[in-house]
Design an enzyme around this catalytic site. Structure first.
Site, PDB file in Angstrom:
ATOM      1  CD  GLU A 158      -2.813  -1.025   2.313  1.00  0.00           C
ATOM      2  OE1 GLU A 158      -3.858  -1.845   2.325  1.00  0.00           O
ATOM      3  OE2 GLU A 158      -2.795  -0.407   3.416  1.00  0.00           O
TER       4      GLU A 158
ATOM      5  CD  GLU B 296      -4.905  -9.906  -7.019  1.00  0.00           C
ATOM      6  OE1 GLU B 296      -5.941 -10.492  -6.707  1.00  0.00           O
ATOM      7  OE2 GLU B 296      -4.206  -9.011  -6.627  1.00  0.00           O
TER       8      GLU B 296
ATOM      9  CB  CYS C 153      -5.639  -8.101 -10.012  1.00  0.00           C
ATOM     10  SG  CYS C 153      -5.034  -6.818  -9.280  1.00  0.00           S
TER      11      CYS C 153
END
Length: 179
Positions: free
Chosen positions: A46, A57, A99
């Site tokens: 993050e 992913e 993703c």
């Protein structure tokens, strides 16, 4: 090739423990089995701006591209054939739309994705997907080429206006030189 789903989930759980998730506090891990039999992993990372957050992913696909092809696979880059994505508690998570699109190019529509009710193909999770064939078929051949990137943007602006950039102007420190 047989897919050992418990082994994939365990690898995803392990890497989820190393996720950097101080804002959402949702640790995510992804593990993928490649066509040459390797298990690769990725975890979410993050960022305070949220928009720069990298999903697990993304890390998995980066690991796929960073891994050289195995000797048994020749020069062909490996593809993903199965993926497990889990939260830090070990329960499966479905990849977000972004993703799913990344995974499509890394494994194709037949890529198997682990879900709470069992594996499903990526084609089932991402119907009517957008891929490289769409780019080739829809690319605007008549579009003008991008403008040249000859330097700093302010230099380009000054070239258009005819004015010299500040850093290119002669600096006068002695008033007698002003003539």
């Amino acid at each position: 090739m047989a897919i050992n789903w418990p082994e994939l989930r365990a690898a995803a759980i392990d890497v989820a423990s190393r996720a950097y998730a101080p804002y959402s506090r949702l640790r995510v891990g992804a593990a993928g089995l490649t066509t040459d039999g390797r298990i690769l992993t990725g975890c979410n990372v993050e960022n305070a701006s949220y928009g720069l957050t990298l999903c697990a992913e993304c890390g998995l696909v980066s690991a796929l591209h960073a891994t050289p092809p195995s000797a048994s696979n020749g020069a062909a880059p490996p593809l993903l054939i199965a993926v497990a994505v889990v939260a830090g508690d070990g329960d499966p998570l479905l990849p977000c739309g972004r993703c799913r699109q990344l995974l499509l190019e890394a494994g194709g529509p037949g890529l198997l994705v682990d879900t709470a009710s069992g594996p499903v193909t990526l084609a089932d999770l991402l119907p009517a997907s957008f891929g490289t064939a769409d780019l080739a078929a829809r690319r605007d051949q008549a579009a003008p080429p991008p403008p040249p990137q000859s330097g700093h943007g302010s230099q380009l602006l000054h070239q258009i206006s005819g004015e010299r950039p500040r850093h290119a102007r002669r600096r006068i420190t002695d008033p007698r030189q002003a003539g």
